[in-house]
Design a protein around this motif. Structure first.
Motif, PDB file in Angstrom:
ATOM      1  N   GLY A  47       0.837  -1.216   0.000  1.00  0.00           N
ATOM      2  CA  GLY A  47       0.000   0.000   0.000  1.00  0.00           C
ATOM      3  C   GLY A  47       0.858   1.247   0.000  1.00  0.00           C
ATOM      4  O   GLY A  47       1.993   1.240   0.504  1.00  0.00           O
ATOM      5  N   GLU A  48       0.313   2.295  -0.571  1.00  0.00           N
ATOM      6  CA  GLU A  48       1.048   3.551  -0.713  1.00  0.00           C
ATOM      7  C   GLU A  48       0.833   4.462   0.489  1.00  0.00           C
ATOM      8  O   GLU A  48      -0.161   4.338   1.194  1.00  0.00           O
ATOM      9  N   ASN A  49       1.764   5.391   0.684  1.00  0.00           N
ATOM     10  CA  ASN A  49       1.569   6.378   1.757  1.00  0.00           C
ATOM     11  C   ASN A  49       0.841   7.617   1.212  1.00  0.00           C
ATOM     12  O   ASN A  49       0.517   7.688   0.016  1.00  0.00           O
ATOM     13  N   HIS A  50       0.620   8.568   2.099  1.00  0.00           N
ATOM     14  CA  HIS A  50      -0.191   9.727   1.736  1.00  0.00           C
ATOM     15  C   HIS A  50       0.445  10.537   0.597  1.00  0.00           C
ATOM     16  O   HIS A  50      -0.220  10.907  -0.373  1.00  0.00           O
ATOM     17  N   ALA A  51       1.753  10.776   0.711  1.00  0.00           N
ATOM     18  CA  ALA A  51       2.427  11.570  -0.328  1.00  0.00           C
ATOM     19  C   ALA A  51       2.345  10.851  -1.673  1.00  0.00           C
ATOM     20  O   ALA A  51       2.090  11.479  -2.716  1.00  0.00           O
ATOM     21  N   PRO A  59      -3.673   0.982   2.271  1.00  0.00           N
ATOM     22  CA  PRO A  59      -3.106   2.316   2.057  1.00  0.00           C
ATOM     23  C   PRO A  59      -2.639   2.873   3.409  1.00  0.00           C
ATOM     24  O   PRO A  59      -3.410   2.907   4.367  1.00  0.00           O
ATOM     25  N   VAL A  60      -1.375   3.248   3.476  1.00  0.00           N
ATOM     26  CA  VAL A  60      -0.780   3.621   4.771  1.00  0.00           C
ATOM     27  C   VAL A  60      -1.523   4.817   5.373  1.00  0.00           C
ATOM     28  O   VAL A  60      -1.686   4.911   6.590  1.00  0.00           O
ATOM     29  N   TRP A  61      -2.017   5.702   4.521  1.00  0.00           N
ATOM     30  CA  TRP A  61      -2.719   6.899   5.000  1.00  0.00           C
ATOM     31  C   TRP A  61      -4.054   6.554   5.653  1.00  0.00           C
ATOM     32  O   TRP A  61      -4.665   7.388   6.321  1.00  0.00           O
ATOM     33  N   ALA A  62      -4.500   5.315   5.483  1.00  0.00           N
ATOM     34  CA  ALA A  62      -5.793   4.920   6.075  1.00  0.00           C
ATOM     35  C   ALA A  62      -5.624   4.088   7.338  1.00  0.00           C
ATOM     36  O   ALA A  62      -6.589   3.832   8.043  1.00  0.00           O
ATOM     37  N   GLY A  70      -7.378  -3.235   3.987  1.00  0.00           N
ATOM     38  CA  GLY A  70      -7.121  -2.832   5.377  1.00  0.00           C
ATOM     39  C   GLY A  70      -6.857  -1.342   5.461  1.00  0.00           C
ATOM     40  O   GLY A  70      -6.214  -0.761   4.577  1.00  0.00           O
ATOM     41  N   GLY A  71      -7.370  -0.729   6.529  1.00  0.00           N
ATOM     42  CA  GLY A  71      -7.166   0.709   6.729  1.00  0.00           C
ATOM     43  C   GLY A  71      -8.453   1.331   7.212  1.00  0.00           C
ATOM     44  O   GLY A  71      -9.313   1.696   6.409  1.00  0.00           O
ATOM     45  N   SER A  72      -8.594   1.379   8.565  1.00  0.00           N
ATOM     46  CA  SER A  72      -9.786   1.970   9.190  1.00  0.00           C
ATOM     47  C   SER A  72     -11.082   1.345   8.683  1.00  0.00           C
ATOM     48  O   SER A  72     -12.101   2.028   8.574  1.00  0.00           O
ATOM     49  N   CYS A  73     -11.028   0.074   8.387  1.00  0.00           N
ATOM     50  CA  CYS A  73     -12.263  -0.653   8.053  1.00  0.00           C
ATOM     51  C   CYS A  73     -12.987  -0.917   9.376  1.00  0.00           C
ATOM     52  O   CYS A  73     -12.362  -1.355  10.348  1.00  0.00           O
ATOM     53  N   ASN A  74     -14.277  -0.647   9.408  1.00  0.00           N
ATOM     54  CA  ASN A  74     -15.007  -0.807  10.678  1.00  0.00           C
ATOM     55  C   ASN A  74     -16.423  -1.323  10.417  1.00  0.00           C
ATOM     56  O   ASN A  74     -16.797  -1.583   9.265  1.00  0.00           O
ATOM     57  N   ALA A  75     -17.189  -1.446  11.503  1.00  0.00           N
ATOM     58  CA  ALA A  75     -18.524  -2.042  11.390  1.00  0.00           C
ATOM     59  C   ALA A  75     -19.443  -1.190  10.506  1.00  0.00           C
ATOM     60  O   ALA A  75     -20.412  -1.701   9.941  1.00  0.00           O
TER      61      ALA A  75
END
Ligand code: PEP
Length: 251
Positions: A128-132, A168-171, A211-216
């Motif tokens: 996964g990529e970072n924000h930049a 994605p790292v930003w997430a 993956g990355g702030s996945c929630n209910a």
């Protein structure tokens, strides 16, 4: 048909009593309400054997990491051989926290994948990529390179045994989730990149988790996308009800 998977990454959280409480709540929920996906739990190493034994038949246990070397004089490390010997069946490799905080390079990640294949552990290989990189519109190149520099050094037999997690790292841990469209776009790109190298059939059978702030709340929208085969869940996996809800969103 590729596996649908929801994997919990507990990271470095929970004391033993708290871990047992969480595990029991998850197993109770899974017994009451069986889910249509494979459930994987990656606790800290200390609790791995307990998770194996207490979730048998309901969930699979995963390590969050393994050593790039075989058994030997590597103080503080845990080998793929040891992970296999306690009955775990998955191992997360290349999580962005390990890449960033522990300077894990493509060479190290390749060695870790090899250790997993050698010991019949299914790697959950994180990319996964970072924000930049996203804002500079380099995210597709970055993810392609992460595949090419590590996973593509293996043959089709090994690649077919791998689960990929697009994170994605930003997430990660930020509360900023990729939209279902953004995630689907990247998952489709990853699958196509694998298909170009290893063929359509192999690519079609590979599970790609988001993956990355996945929630209910947002899992249903993400899991409804055709190339999203489940999730790697951090924060929301620390609360049994939330984790169970996420598992139930995968049909
Ligand atoms: C993770 O670290 O793999 C992760 C997805 O974390 P979170 O769900 O907390 O963003």
């Amino acid at each position: 048909m590729r596996d649908k998977i929801v994997a919990a990454n507990w990271k470095m959280n929970k004391s033993l009593p708290q871990a047992i409480e969480l595990m029991q709540a998850i197993t109770f929920g899974l017994k009451q309400n069986p889910v249509a996906c494979k459930v994987v739990i990656a606790p800290p190493f200390l609790y791995l054997e307990r998770v194996v034994n207490e979730t048998k038949g309901l969930a699979h246990a995963a390590a969050q990491n393994c050593c790039s070397r075989n058994n030997g004089a590597y103080t503080g490390e845990v080998s793929a051989d040891m992970i296999q010997s306690v009955g775990a069946s998955y191992c997360i490799v290349g999580h962005s926290e390990r890449r960033k905080l522990y300077a894990e390079t493509p060479d190290v990640l390749e060695a870790k994948l090899q250790r997993c294949y050698d010991h019949s552990l299914t790697p959950i290989f994180c990319i996964g990529e970072n924000h930049a990189e996203r804002t500079e519109n380099r995210h597709f190149d970055v993810v392609a390179q992460q595949l090419e520099y590590v996973l593509f050094n293996f043959g089709a037999e090994e690649v077919a045994k791998t689960v990929i997690a697009y994170e994605p790292v930003w997430a990660i841990g930020t509360g900023l989730t990729a939209s279902p469209e953004q995630a689907q776009e990247m998952h489709a790109f990853i699958r196509k990149h694998i298909a170009d190298k290893f063929g359509l059939e192999l690519a079609d059978d590979i599970s790609i988790l988001y993956g990355g702030s996945c929630n209910a709340q947002n899992a249903a929208g993400l899991f409804a996308q055709q190339d999203i085969d489940g999730g790697l869940i951090g924060g929301a996996a620390l609360v049994a009800d939330d984790f169970l809800k996420i598992c139930n969103e995968l049909r």
